[in-house]
Design a protein around this motif. Structure first.
Motif, mmCIF file in Angstrom:
data_model
loop_
_atom_site.group_PDB
_atom_site.id
_atom_site.type_symbol
_atom_site.label_atom_id
_atom_site.label_comp_id
_atom_site.label_asym_id
_atom_site.label_seq_id
_atom_site.Cartn_x
_atom_site.Cartn_y
_atom_site.Cartn_z
ATOM 1 N N THR A 51 0.849 -1.190 0.000
ATOM 2 C CA THR A 51 0.000 0.000 0.000
ATOM 3 C C THR A 51 0.887 1.244 0.000
ATOM 4 O OG1 THR A 51 -0.010 0.184 2.390
ATOM 5 C CG2 THR A 51 -1.712 -1.220 1.414
ATOM 6 N N ALA A 52 0.247 2.398 -0.191
ATOM 7 C CA ALA A 52 0.989 3.663 -0.183
ATOM 8 C C ALA A 52 1.791 3.789 1.111
ATOM 9 C CB ALA A 52 0.010 4.822 -0.323
ATOM 10 N N GLU A 53 1.128 3.512 2.218
ATOM 11 C CA GLU A 53 1.804 3.652 3.509
ATOM 12 C C GLU A 53 2.963 2.659 3.645
ATOM 13 O OE1 GLU A 53 -0.638 2.953 7.028
ATOM 14 O OE2 GLU A 53 1.264 2.439 7.985
ATOM 15 N N GLU A 54 2.707 1.414 3.202
ATOM 16 C CA GLU A 54 3.763 0.398 3.296
ATOM 17 C C GLU A 54 4.951 0.738 2.404
ATOM 18 O OE1 GLU A 54 1.024 -3.563 4.296
ATOM 19 O OE2 GLU A 54 1.304 -2.900 2.225
ATOM 20 N N ASN A 55 4.645 1.340 1.236
ATOM 21 C CA ASN A 55 5.732 1.751 0.346
ATOM 22 C C ASN A 55 6.630 2.785 1.008
ATOM 23 O OD1 ASN A 55 6.227 0.999 -2.623
ATOM 24 N ND2 ASN A 55 4.001 0.767 -2.410
ATOM 25 N N GLN A 110 -5.546 8.138 1.174
ATOM 26 C CA GLN A 110 -5.190 6.989 0.319
ATOM 27 C C GLN A 110 -4.138 6.079 0.939
ATOM 28 O OE1 GLN A 110 -5.522 10.114 -0.906
ATOM 29 N NE2 GLN A 110 -7.147 9.898 -2.425
ATOM 30 N N SER A 123 -4.053 3.306 2.515
ATOM 31 C CA SER A 123 -4.046 1.856 2.358
ATOM 32 C C SER A 123 -4.420 1.424 0.944
ATOM 33 C CB SER A 123 -4.995 1.217 3.376
ATOM 34 O OG SER A 123 -6.226 1.872 3.320
ATOM 35 N N ARG A 124 -4.217 2.360 -0.005
ATOM 36 C CA ARG A 124 -4.430 1.957 -1.399
ATOM 37 C C ARG A 124 -3.126 1.433 -1.975
ATOM 38 N NH1 ARG A 124 -8.394 5.996 -4.322
ATOM 39 N NH2 ARG A 124 -10.082 5.982 -2.785
ATOM 40 N N ARG A 125 -3.278 0.489 -2.872
ATOM 41 C CA ARG A 125 -2.098 0.013 -3.589
ATOM 42 C C ARG A 125 -1.874 0.887 -4.819
ATOM 43 N NH1 ARG A 125 -1.675 -6.523 -3.343
ATOM 44 N NH2 ARG A 125 -2.293 -6.753 -1.168
ATOM 45 N N GLN A 164 -4.330 1.369 -7.538
ATOM 46 C CA GLN A 164 -5.579 2.075 -7.223
ATOM 47 C C GLN A 164 -5.366 3.585 -7.111
ATOM 48 O OE1 GLN A 164 -5.873 -0.216 -3.636
ATOM 49 N NE2 GLN A 164 -7.662 -1.337 -4.396
#
Ligand SMILES: Nc1ncnc2c1ncn2[C@@H]1O[C@H](COP(=O)(O)OP(=O)(O)O)[C@@H](O)[C@H]1O
Ligand SMILES: [Mg+2]
Lengths: 405, 227
Positions: free
Chosen positions: B101-105, B136, B138-140, B143
């Motif tokens: 996800t955006a956050e994980e990235n 956004q 938790s969006r990948r 998305q």
């Protein structure tokens, strides 16, 4: 590491079709490999048990020269001592003293060489299962004079039925050929067509009268409570009985032992080939996955993901695929093998061929638990080794090449 | 003191018998807090220069000194670590890990640096908020729009607390609205956090926003203007 695992796991599902195909091929490979193993082992086990039940027993004792030169005078020297020792070994379930003779069985149908086995019918039941394998007639119950039990194959060749007369020419103690007639009381059919064709059973007393051998025995057959006790009992007997030859079933029928050893190496060779094929499919898939993600891997190196982590990520992806596939493959194999272990695989269409191998028309699959673990381990090791190549390929990517558009 | 100093860097690509002189003796300095555009026609050597400064490629000759350290002397493993801890990157495309996800990235790069989990999450959320993507998290990437993906890349570049951020044509794939938006964010971060941004472009609207414009032609600097 946790994030690396997460990434690797999710990466597998990016190309669902491709991953599923590899997973499926591993499952099928394991299944096919294990099933063939179980069939081979089952076949072999049946072959050995069949031979032991019909004619081998676990241990046999003969005069040292008898097997090479079956002379009617070569009787055992130490029968009394043998009976005494055998009585003191608790692992021995039963033993039987037999006399043997060679002869020709004649009828209008022709003449065939046979071994005539003189037995004590009551005791013989504890050793062999011929009495349970009669297709017609009975087992030494009906006829007072010279009853004989013969194999179906011989009966067919000689055109004999129950109550038919069998004429046999037998060598007596003076090396004369005596012609005697017997009454067919029962016809047996074992899984071994060679045995059915060449062995006939008569009563010990009848055979003594015909041959003139009034004392002594040619063979003592011993059955242990379990086949695994053979070696121990054999060693014990060999240390006590020195003038007669004591042999285990593997010595008497070495082809069975060889076959067992050869089949074990064959199935591992076979499994090796299956795993090699799987290795290629894994390498191919993972290489595709790496090359398809050139830019992404280049970006990861560019922002600072070191080689060890890139390498681990690719290796983990490969291992995950194997870790999904292996348990499913094992469970499937176990289920199918367990089913056919109980119900058998009916091979009556090719049973004629199998019968000369010494097994029935059904194969009961059999695979020791140990083998499941060995193959699981081997599959995982192969998957790991297969991952090294694509992982190395990933390391060779240069960040600039990879990210240039 | 300059953050980056290059001395007479050259880069020669050999393709069979043909030699391409992508850089012909580039000497240049970048100061902390700069907001600089490297411009020039296609093939003038912009990417080659950024790769040399960013330690993605080693020049054929010359030195690249960052904070007193000549990075042309580092081997490829040392360079990976150097990049991780000193430089933020924004590429034209393929910036993000698609399965995260955006956050994980954004967290990922701090994970590589060994930052503890709670701090990672906090900083990732704050940076994504600054680039206007707090909705956004938790969006990948699939998305997100192209502009949103580039903004995640900017947040990711800053997350590792680099000495400077390099962006090779970061707006090349964006429409004009997203381009403006991305530049607003970069300019704001440059001002508020004193972050050094060096980006290449041949988009006039982007050039107009830069504080310093370095023009390359045939691998040479032909002008260097501060506005
Ligand atoms: N890997 C490479 N191999 C050979 N030539 C290259 C390579 N990369 C770039 N070049 C050449 O170097 C020159 C500069 O390229 P580049 O730095 O990509 O320019 P720009 O980014 O300004 O378009 C061009 O002539 C290009 O063809
Ligand atoms: Mg370029």
């Amino acid at each position: 590491m946790k994030t690396l695992i997460k990434i690797a796991w999710r990466n597998i599902w990016r190309n669902k079709l491709r991953s599923s195909v590899v997973i499926l091929s591993i499952i099928l490979g394991i299944w096919a490999g294990l099933f063939i193993m179980a069939m081979t082992l089952g076949l072999n086990e049946q072959r050995i048990n069949g031979a032991i039940d019909t004619y081998l027993s676990h241990i046999q004792i003969h005069h040292p020269g008898y097997l090479d030169d079956p002379n009617i005078k070569s009787t055992l020297s130490e029968v009394d001592k043998l009976e005494q020792v055998a009585g003191s070994i608790p692992e021995i379930k039963a033993y039987e003293k037999r006399i043997l003779a060679t002869g020709m069985a004649n009828s209008a149908g022709g003449a065939y060489g046979v071994q005539i086995i003189g037995i004590n019918p009551v005791n013989e039941r504890n050793l062999t299962s011929i009495h349970q394998q009669l297709t017609e007639g009975s087992y030494f119950q009906k006829y007072k004079k010279n009853p004989v039990i013969i194999g179906k194959k011989l009966a067919d060749k000689l055109h004999l039925k129950v109550r038919s007369k069998l004429v046999a020419s037998i060598q007596n103690i003076n090396n004369d050929i005596i012609t005697s007639s017997f009454r067919v009381e029962g016809i047996f059919q074992t899984n071994n067509s060679v045995f059915d064709e060449s062995s006939i059973f008569v009563r010990e007393g009848d055979l003594r009268k015909i041959t003139g051998l009034m004392a002594g025995y040619h063979e003592v057959a011993i059955r242990c409570k379990s086949i695994d006790q053979t070696d121990a009992v054999l060693a014990r007997l060999q240390s006590e009985i020195t003038r007669d030859k004591v042999e285990g079933w593997k010595d008497i029928a070495p082809e069975l032992g060889y076959a067992q050893e050869m089949m074990s190496s064959m199935i591992y060779l076979f499994m090796g080939i299956v795993l090699l094929a799987l290795a290629f499919s894994i390498i191919n898939t993972m290489l595709m996955a790496v090359l398809e993600r050139k830019k992404e891997l280049g970006m990861l190196m560019a922002i600072g993901m070191n080689k060890w982590r890139i390498f681990s990520m690719i290796t983990l992806e490969t291992l995950f695929i194997a870790m999904i596939a292996t348990p499913i493959g094992m469970l499937l194999s176990w289920g199918v093998i367990a089913y056919f272990q109980r119900h058998g695989i009916d091979l009556s269409m090719v049973a004629e061929g199998l019968s000369s191998l010494g097994v029935g028309s059904k194969i009961y699959t059999f695979l020791p638990t140990k083998e499941y673990w060995i193959i699981t381990l081997m599959t995982l090791v192969v998957a790991f080794l297969s991952s090294l190549f694509p992982a190395r390929r990933a390391l060779k990517l240069r960040p600039t090449e990879a990210i240039s558009t | 003191m300059a953050v980056i100093t290059t001395k007479e860097i050259t880069k020669i690509y050999r393709q069979g018998d043909i030699e391409v002189h992508a850089l012909n003796g580039v000497s240049i300095q970048f100061e902390k807090g700069e907001f600089t555009a490297i411009v020039g026609p296609s093939g003038s050597g912009k990417t080659t220069l950024l790769n040399a400064i960013g330690g993605l490629d080693t020049p054929t000759s010359g030195s690249v000194v960052i904070d007193g350290q000549d990075i042309t002397r580092l081997n490829s493993n040392e360079l990976i670590d150097f990049r991780l801890n000193n430089i933020g990157f924004v590429f034209q495309a393929y910036n993000l890990i698609p399965v995260l996800t955006a956050e994980e990235n954004v967290s990922f790069i701090m994970l590589l640096q060994g930052v503890p989990a709670s701090k990672r999450k906090q900083r990732a959320c704050r940076l994504l908020e600054e680039v206007g993507l707090s909705e956004q998290l938790s969006r990948r990437p699939a998305q997100l729009s192209g502009g949103q993906q580039q903004r995640v890349a900017v947040a990711r570049a800053l997350a590792s607390k680099p000495k400077f951020v390099l962006a090779d044509e970061p707006t090349a794939n964006l429409d004009s609205k997203s381009t403006g938006n991305l530049l607003d964010i970069m300019a704001k971060l440059s001002q508020e956090e004193g972050m050094t941004f060096i980006f290449s472009t041949h988009d006039q609207r982007v050039i107009d926003r830069a504080k310093r414009i370095i023009t390359l032609e045939d691998g040479k600097i032909i002008s260097d203007v501060t506005v």
